[in-house]
Design an enzyme around this catalytic site. Structure first.
Site, PDB file in Angstrom:
ATOM      1  N   SER A 198       0.696  -1.215  -0.027  1.00 45.92           N
ATOM      2  CA  SER A 198       0.065  -0.194  -0.092  1.00 45.92           C
ATOM      3  C   SER A 198       0.733   1.413  -0.072  1.00 45.92           C
ATOM      4  O   SER A 198       1.996   1.154   0.453  1.00 45.92           O
ATOM      5  CB  SER A 198      -0.917   0.112   1.241  1.00 45.92           C
ATOM      6  OG  SER A 198      -1.956   0.988   1.292  1.00 45.92           O
ATOM      7  N   PRO A 199       0.337   2.418  -0.639  1.00 44.24           N
ATOM      8  CA  PRO A 199       1.010   3.614  -0.434  1.00 44.24           C
ATOM      9  C   PRO A 199       1.205   4.220   1.010  1.00 44.24           C
ATOM     10  O   PRO A 199       0.174   4.053   1.737  1.00 44.24           O
ATOM     11  CB  PRO A 199       0.117   4.727  -1.229  1.00 44.24           C
ATOM     12  CG  PRO A 199      -0.755   3.876  -2.034  1.00 44.24           C
ATOM     13  CD  PRO A 199      -1.072   2.366  -1.354  1.00 44.24           C
ATOM     14  N   TYR A 223      -7.243  15.424   0.187  1.00 43.69           N
ATOM     15  CA  TYR A 223      -6.632  16.044  -0.638  1.00 43.69           C
ATOM     16  C   TYR A 223      -7.115  16.855  -1.688  1.00 43.69           C
ATOM     17  O   TYR A 223      -8.348  16.807  -1.703  1.00 43.69           O
ATOM     18  CB  TYR A 223      -5.344  15.150  -1.075  1.00 43.69           C
ATOM     19  CG  TYR A 223      -4.488  14.456  -0.183  1.00 43.69           C
ATOM     20  CD1 TYR A 223      -3.886  15.227   0.797  1.00 43.69           C
ATOM     21  CD2 TYR A 223      -4.353  13.084   0.029  1.00 43.69           C
ATOM     22  CE1 TYR A 223      -3.187  14.697   1.699  1.00 43.69           C
ATOM     23  CE2 TYR A 223      -3.472  12.474   1.182  1.00 43.69           C
ATOM     24  CZ  TYR A 223      -3.078  13.358   1.820  1.00 43.69           C
ATOM     25  OH  TYR A 223      -2.365  12.777   2.982  1.00 43.69           O
ATOM     26  N   ARG A 276      -8.182   6.227  -6.415  1.00 43.69           N
ATOM     27  CA  ARG A 276      -8.390   6.109  -4.906  1.00 43.69           C
ATOM     28  C   ARG A 276      -9.335   7.179  -4.549  1.00 43.69           C
ATOM     29  O   ARG A 276      -9.000   8.402  -4.749  1.00 43.69           O
ATOM     30  CB  ARG A 276      -7.064   6.405  -4.176  1.00 43.69           C
ATOM     31  CG  ARG A 276      -7.455   6.186  -2.526  1.00 43.69           C
ATOM     32  CD  ARG A 276      -6.169   6.057  -1.645  1.00 43.69           C
ATOM     33  NE  ARG A 276      -5.879   4.858  -1.641  1.00 43.69           N
ATOM     34  CZ  ARG A 276      -4.848   4.044  -0.689  1.00 43.69           C
ATOM     35  NH1 ARG A 276      -4.682   5.152   0.581  1.00 43.69           N
ATOM     36  NH2 ARG A 276      -4.724   3.004  -0.500  1.00 43.69           N
ATOM     37  N   ARG A 280       0.762  -1.230   7.237  1.00 35.74           N
ATOM     38  CA  ARG A 280       1.890  -1.441   8.379  1.00 35.74           C
ATOM     39  C   ARG A 280       2.361  -2.869   8.339  1.00 35.74           C
ATOM     40  O   ARG A 280       3.750  -2.971   8.828  1.00 35.74           O
ATOM     41  CB  ARG A 280       0.897  -1.191   9.675  1.00 35.74           C
ATOM     42  CG  ARG A 280       0.498   0.317   9.840  1.00 35.74           C
ATOM     43  CD  ARG A 280      -0.138   0.419  11.099  1.00 35.74           C
ATOM     44  NE  ARG A 280      -0.560   1.785  11.349  1.00 35.74           N
ATOM     45  CZ  ARG A 280      -1.797   2.285  10.949  1.00 35.74           C
ATOM     46  NH1 ARG A 280      -2.564   1.693  10.137  1.00 35.74           N
ATOM     47  NH2 ARG A 280      -1.921   3.673  10.973  1.00 35.74           N
TER      48      ARG A 280
END
Length: 758
Positions: free
Chosen positions: A413-414, A571, A619, A713
């Site tokens: 994942s980013p 964002y 996304r 993570r």
């Protein structure tokens, strides 16, 4: 103690039994408004684990119950003309009336006084509270005690969507717990059927509100309602009729399930027990189990020599968490049936898997323990659908978007690293991404690469443009030369969330100096102390769109296999989509169609500049977790708009739009949003969100809830997560980098030895 128990259901009776077993001198009276042989359900389901708990508490009643059981091991799914059976599930059923009569007998034998046909009003309940040491409210999901002291218990009742009616039949369902789905002229309707004695089976009929209304069930008599259900399920009933034991109810006996939760389970000398404190949906059959196990726990605490308030507090502390775990699983199951029409077009194998794992209590490897042959067949089906002849687990199935073919479904994942220098990636980025590409994942995402210096989140965030092209090319060349992974550039602009400190210096806090100007859909600061962004005008939009185009052109020259437009998490592009952050009054504000206008413009320009053979994803935030924000229903429309515009897949995320958010976390908590988009629209999806075990990955893939699974993570903790997951699962087909072959052999050997010892 002098104890009044209100309600002679299984929980109330078993509590009285448990108290008497611990101290025969307790003076216990049970008050029940119905007659001894009244019951308004049919069968009760109990597992072997539950019965073992009962045996440790009272072997006498456990033996009485077990001697009356009907057993089955299989779950059978019937959908129209198709059927499929999975084994190893280990359930037992007993008639509710039989269970009550057995527990009544045991309670009387131990000296409990039972008073039936005693309907207690609020004044009578208060009188018992004054005259007894303890009042145990085991008076069911419509608990009068809970209503009498509503302000003390903090109850919340959520009336669920579907309608159901609890019926019985003499037709045999003694070979399996059977789910029957029938498509009618008014939509799907289904039954939960299981045997509970030699002659009788429970037959619960359920449907959504649209089907319920179209059939007019609410206006039918019980006899007419049963006759209609007999017609619908005729080929499964073998000529047998359906029966009701709710003849005391006028009109329709159909109901909706009330999900009861209580903030407090006790006050002073009154305590809630069983369905009065929390309800578990009938589709997981745990209501009786929960009530009787809570009865044991309450009896233990009350006989532990503690003051009453301490005993009740400890009881609540212990059982509330245990009950929450089961009722949360029940909620998952409830919601699955409420949305079942989303899944009914799936292949029967995948539909059955989805049904079996609907509560998230049963995972992929647990199914293997139950029925290894069935699961192996399901895995082979999944691989074949992916174009593979393998029989490996779903996470190791290939996946293709346009010309990009991934070797497996695991995605890095980013994850923001905050290690760039003046927008340029450094050796940190090279090592970080290269290691994870070596780690076996099919696809590696970069963190969000910003389209301009002013579009960065922090001074440590990297950009993508001609000045950074060589550094990114060095990385992609390595990934392609040395690994099987593909690599995706996630491209975005921070908007109002930019010009902030590195995460470990104060996440989302504005820089102490050197701030750059911000822009967003509307002039709303992210935090009170944040810089107020400029509301973008048309010139700003044109400039930013050109920056996104330049970024994807650079990404192509730099050798990336895929790009993703970041339109989530508050964002810049996301700030247009969410009504929380978009307060515009022009053609880019107001309706969802207007709010999507600029993000879709940017997407179209990016897609036009990106090679046709390479995939592009978006996304989105599927839930703002804020009143008035984007909801999961809105997210379906957002996903549809991007897919119609050419997005190959939707990366489903949520939150981080506004600091007022109140997310509800849990294992795989974003998977339901992905599930909804994927199966409502037929659109490939990616999802992240508290996914950290191979079992999580395999479960949501096999159930058809997602196509690619992102882990964040876990990949920070272990760059080689996929390689190690294969070892853990006993998958010896997973390739490792050639220089690491010795490590692969040792890891597999040690794991095999550990299994042999176990």
């Amino acid at each position: 103690m002098k104890i009044a128990v209100l309600g002679a259901g299984p929980a109330g009776l078993y509590f009285a039994i448990s108290m008497k077993l611990r101290d025969a001198s307790h003076d216990i009276t049970i008050y029940e408004r119905n007659r001894p042989d009244d019951t308004f359900g049919w069968g009760v389901v109990l597992s072997d684990e539950t019965m073992n708990n009962f045996a440790g508490n009272d072997p006498v009643s456990e033996t009485m119950i077990r001697d009356s059981f009907a057993y089955w091991d299989d779950v059978k799914v019937v959908r129209g003309e198709e059927s499929m059976t999975s084994g190893g599930h280990g359930f037992a059923g007993i008639g509710r009336m039989k269970l009550l009569l057995l527990l009544q007998q045991r309670a009387r034998d131990l000296g409990v006084e039972l008073r039936f046909q005693t309907d207690l009003d609020q004044a009578a309940i208060e009188a018992l509270r004054a005259s007894h040491d303890l009042v145990v409210a085991a008076d069911g999901l419509n608990s009068r005690t809970r209503q009498t002291y509503a302000d003390r218990f903090g109850a919340q009742i959520d009336m669920r969507r579907n309608h159901f009616v609890w019926l019985g039949t003499r037709q045999k369902f003694d070979d399996a717990f059977t789910f029957i789905f029938e498509k009618t002229e008014h939509g799907w309707i289904w039954a939960h059927a299981y045997q509970f004695d030699a002659d009788t089976a429970t037959f619960i009929v359920e449907c959504g509100p649209e089907t319920f209304d179209a059939f007019g069930f609410a206006n039918l008599s019980q006899a007419d309602s049963m006759a209609l259900c007999e017609r619908i399920f005729a080929r499964h009933l073998g000529g047998h009729s359906l029966m009701s034991n709710a003849n005391h109810i006028r009109g329709s006996a159909w109901i909706r399930f009330p999900r009861v939760t209580c903030e407090n389970w006790y006050f002073d000398n009154v305590v809630l027990l069983g369905d009065a404190s929390a309800t578990a949906h009938f589709s997981i059959g745990s209501g009786t189990k929960l009530g009787m196990e809570s009865a044991i726990a309450l009896a233990d605490e009350l006989n532990a020599g503690k003051p009453l308030d301490r005993a009740l507090a400890d009881y609540q502390a212990e059982r509330q968490l245990q009950v929450l775990r089961v009722t949360s699983a029940a909620r998952n199951s409830t919601e699955w049936f409420e949305e079942v029409e989303r899944y009914l077009d799936l292949d029967l194998t995948q539909f059955t898997y989805s049904l079996l794992t609907r509560s998230q209590r049963i995972g992929h490897e647990n199914l293997r323990l139950r029925d290894p042959e069935w699961l192996a067949g399901a895995e082979a089906w999944f691989q074949a659908k992916a174009g593979s002849q393998s029989t490996r687990r779903p996470m190791f199935a290939p996946f293709q978007l346009r010309d990009m073919r991934l070797t497996n479904r695991v995605v890095v994942s980013p994850m923001a690293q905050y290690k760039a220098k003046d927008g340029h990636p450094t050796d940190w980025h090279f090592v970080h991404y290269a290691e994870r590409a070596k780690g076996g994942a099919g696809l590696v995402f970069t963190e969000m690469l910003c389209v301009s210096p002013e579009g960065r989140i922090t001074p440590g965030c990297p950009c993508i443009g001609p000045d950074q092209e060589a550094a990114w090319r060095r990385l992609t060349d390595f990934v392609h030369a040395e690994t099987d992974a593909k690599i995706c550039a996630q491209i975005g602009h921070a908007g109002r969330k930019g010009s902030t400190r590195l995460a470990w210096e104060g996440i989302d806090k504005p820089l102490t100096e050197g701030n750059w100007p911000l822009m967003a859909a509307s002039a709303l600061p992210y935090l009170p102390e944040s810089q107020t962004p400029k509301a973008m005008d048309r010139a700003d939009m044109d400039a930013v769109k050109a920056q996104f185009v330049a970024a994807v052109e650079t990404a192509d020259r730099a050798g990336f296999d895929m790009v993703e437009m970041h339109a989530a998490h508050g964002y810049l592009l996301a700030s247009f989509i969410s009504p929380v952050t978009n307060r515009r009054t022009d053609e880019y504000g107001g309706s969802l169609e207007n709010r999507l206008r600029f993000p879709l413009e940017v997407f179209a320009a990016m897609r036009a500049a990106w090679p046709q053979g390479k995939p592009m994803t978006v996304r989105i935030s599927a839930h703002d977790w804020v009143d008035g924000g984007v909801t999961p229903a809105d997210a379906v429309q957002v996903a549809r708009a991007f897919h119609d515009a050419g997005a190959d897949a939707i990366n489903v995320s949520s939150g981080q739009t506004d600091k007022a958010e109140q997310p509800v976390y849990g294992r795989m908590f974003q998977a339901p949003f992905s599930d909804r988009i994927r199966n409502d629209l037929g659109v490939p999806t990616l999802v992240a969100g508290n996914i950290y075990e191979p079992d999580h990955v395999n479960s949501i893939l096999m159930a058809g809830r997602v196509d690619l699974v992102l882990l964040a993570r876990p990949h920070l903790a272990d760059p080689y997560w996929t390689l190690h997951a294969a070892v853990e699962l006993g998958d010896t087909e997973q390739a490792w980098p050639a220089p690491y072959e010795g490590g692969r052999r040792q890891a597999n050997t040690l794991t095999e030895r550990a299994r042999a010892v176990a």
